[in-house]
Design an enzyme around this catalytic site. Structure first.
Site, PDB file in Angstrom:
ATOM      1  CG  LEU A 243      -0.565   1.533  -0.388  1.00 46.29           C
ATOM      2  CD1 LEU A 243       0.874   1.108  -0.640  1.00 46.29           C
ATOM      3  CD2 LEU A 243      -0.785   1.819   1.097  1.00 46.29           C
ATOM      4  CG  ASP A 244      -5.207   8.692  -2.215  1.00 49.06           C
ATOM      5  OD1 ASP A 244      -5.920   8.498  -3.204  1.00 49.06           O
ATOM      6  OD2 ASP A 244      -4.859   9.827  -1.817  1.00 49.06           O
ATOM      7  CB  ALA A 245      -2.000  10.059  -4.438  1.00 43.78           C
TER       8      ALA A 245
END
Length: 594
Positions: A243-245
């Site tokens: 789950l990017d950023a």
């Protein structure tokens, strides 16, 4: 009727509704909650779910390790890069690692894939969905869910400006006079970008860059879009989601807009959905923030299955360039063992830089300043973030890990290779699942030409190899690449056989002074113990076995060198940057010391 008596499908819908109430509160009419829940369940194709996920499924064990790579890191003329990657992985990585983390493989406009144009497509320059699915034949597949933002040149954003669907209302906006002074950001560019829409000037929220416009999850349509995206990725073989950023997901003027309660609840909702769709699916949160905040994404074992162990890279780097493990040891001792069903995701290099925020409060300001100056002296670049007072502060060090551990800017000192292997031996022994960036596995050095070409500091550690040249480098005894590759793979081979290296096996920090970093691992059935001890200095260090309290009745052996210890009173010398894994179990694969 109690919850336990409900049909599993009804239990799922009830849980989804609870998540939605906590995310949207009064912004979502109570009558709309069950309707939205049904839509999400339908998008995940869970409408006919007839069983609850197993509570004690084994998501990982000591055989798990993940290689992190871009889809086009390895190239061969006349061949799509995903084909090249599969050939290399099948030939060189099968049996050594369990999974591939394929960094964004979608059409993109900037940031090497993290400004996504279309989440449902594969970048044609890389290959197609069949190539993605083919990687799943021999490896588990980890993919990025670039969930906080998408490209300003995407169809969604174009439709946002034209007030068309899909896209109308998809992006976060604010007013220039809103109180945004407390917003925490990792960049120095202005937060708001003025754009001309059909209804006039809008100011869109851009946490990272003006080409990466933040999505507005306050609009349930955005949540529905990403639910459908997750389902598509699952269908294409993805088991592990990064789950990017994610920490920046929910924004509210007047707050830090970081780690807000709604963000945590969205993670819980995604976990509920994916674990019903695929019981062994894993969510990993990428939150490059101070340690305590990072750990909060475990929740009560109901959010992320794994969290990136962001404090490890700067602390381990500091340890090996100073020859003093004091700060690393203090941090390791403070880390709580993850709850059942969760684990740390350990890494010491990635496609990004070495983050400095996760070291805040763990390294003193003086230590951080010294580390930054040292890495700049070794050829690294420094990226900054904006503070609320208008000043800039170092955010990350951009440098290849191999160069960071060489000891000089123009070459290696006497122990560069040993220091580099030592770093990986420490990481591979620690509690958690290891992630190895492909450029660390290959011993890739700083790519200054790529920095000049892209104008981006992070490009220094995003080299693209021509596969025939790489194969030649790996086979050349006069170059370091083959020694690095063989050394790390051999450590992985040893690790895979040891029950005490299970990601959740017991870990206890040893007190061996500042130059010897050590910890004890014990298998969950208590049959195997491993004492992992590394000399983190450039001078020989004596280790007395009496300090380890080895049990006399058992057979003790270094799993790396194969040396047997028959006299518990003996002491021996650890060479500079040498690691020993002393175990009471005989099963081992010898790893030659570099």
């Amino acid at each position: 009727m109690t919850v336990q008596e409900l049909h599993p499908g009804e239990v799922l819908r009830d849980r989804v509704q609870q998540h939605l109430r906590l995310i949207y509160g009064s912004a979502l009419a109570e009558g709309d909650v069950p309707l939205l829940a049904d839509e999400l369940v339908g998008l995940m194709r869970l409408a006919s779910v007839d069983h609850a996920p197993q509570q004690h499924i084994n998501h990982w064990d000591q055989r798990d390790a993940i290689v992190i790579t871009y889809g086009d890191t390895l190239q061969c003329e006349g061949e799509k890069p995903l084909h090249t990657l599969k050939r290399f992985a099948d030939s060189h990585l099968s049996g050594s690692v369990s999974a591939l983390h394929l960094l964004p493989f979608y059409p993109w406009s900037s940031d090497d894939g993290f400004s996504v144009l279309d989440y449902s497509s594969v970048n044609e320059a890389l290959g197609n969905w069949a190539d993605i699915t083919a990687l799943d034949e021999c490896f588990d597949l980890m993919a990025d869910l670039v969930i906080n933002h998408c490209s300003a040149r995407s169809l969604w954003f174009d439709n946002f400006l034209k007030n068309r669907e899909p896209g109308a209302g998809y992006f976060k906006t604010a007013k220039p006079d809103d109180d945004l002074s407390a917003v925490v950001r990792p960049r120095t560019s202005s937060l708001l970008r003025a754009v001309e829409a059909v209804d006039g000037t809008r100011h869109v929220w851009c946490t990272f860059s003006h080409d990466q416009v933040d999505l507005d999850f306050g609009n349930p349509d955005v949540l529905k879009q990403f639910t459908a995206i997750v389902r598509q990725y699952l269908d294409s073989g993805v088991r592990i989601f990064r789950l990017d950023a994610i920490a920046f997901l929910w924004k509210v003027p007047g707050t830090s807009s970081l780690n807000l309660p709604q963000t945590h609840e969205v993670v819980r909702l995604l976990r509920t959905l994916v674990e019903h769709a695929r019981e062994d699916a894993v969510l990993i949160t990428e939150t490059n923030i101070p340690n305590r905040e990072n750990l909060s994404y475990f929740g009560n074992a109901n959010e992320a299955h794994c969290v990136y162990n962001f404090s490890l890279p700067p602390l381990l780097l500091n340890t090996l360039v100073t020859g003093d493990c004091t700060y690393l040891k203090q941090w390791i001792m403070s880390m709580p063992p993850p709850q059942h069903g969760t684990a740390y995701f350990n890494f010491i290099a990635s496609h990004d830089g070495i983050g400095l925020r996760p070291a805040e409060g763990l390294l003193s300001d003086e230590e951080l300043d010294t580390l930054i100056r040292t890495m700049a002296g070794f050829g690294g670049h420094i990226s900054y973030r904006a503070l609320e007072n208008g000043q800039n502060k170092p955010y990350e060090i951009n440098i290849s890990l191999f160069d960071a551990l060489q000891g000089t800017v123009n070459g290696a000192d006497a122990y560069g290779l040993q220091r580099f292997i030592c770093a990986h031996a420490i990481m591979l022994g620690l509690e958690g699942i290891p992630g190895i960036y492909i450029h660390s596995l290959l011993g890739t050095r700083n790519d200054y030409a790529r920095v000049e070409h892209t104008g981006q500091n992070r490009s220094i550690n995003r080299h693209q190899w021509d596969l025939p040249e790489l194969e030649e480098a790996l086979a050349d005894d006069q170059r370091h690449h083959g020694a690095v590759f063989a050394g790390i793979k051999n450590l992985l081979a040893v690790r895979r056989q040891q029950a005490a290296f299970h990601p959740n096996a017991v870990q206890f920090t040893l007190q061996l002074g500042s130059a010897l970093f050590g910890f004890w691992r014990q298998s969950m059935d208590r049959r195997q113990s491993i004492f992992c001890i590394s000399n983190v200095s450039d001078t020989p260090q004596m280790l007395r076995l009496a300090e380890l309290n080895l049990i006399d009745a058992e057979h003790w052996q270094d799993l790396i060198s194969g040396e047997v210890y028959s006299d518990r009173a003996q002491q021996f010398e650890l060479k500079p940057y040498q690691t020993v894994w002393i175990s009471n179990m005989a099963s081992h694969t010898g790893v030659p010391q570099q």
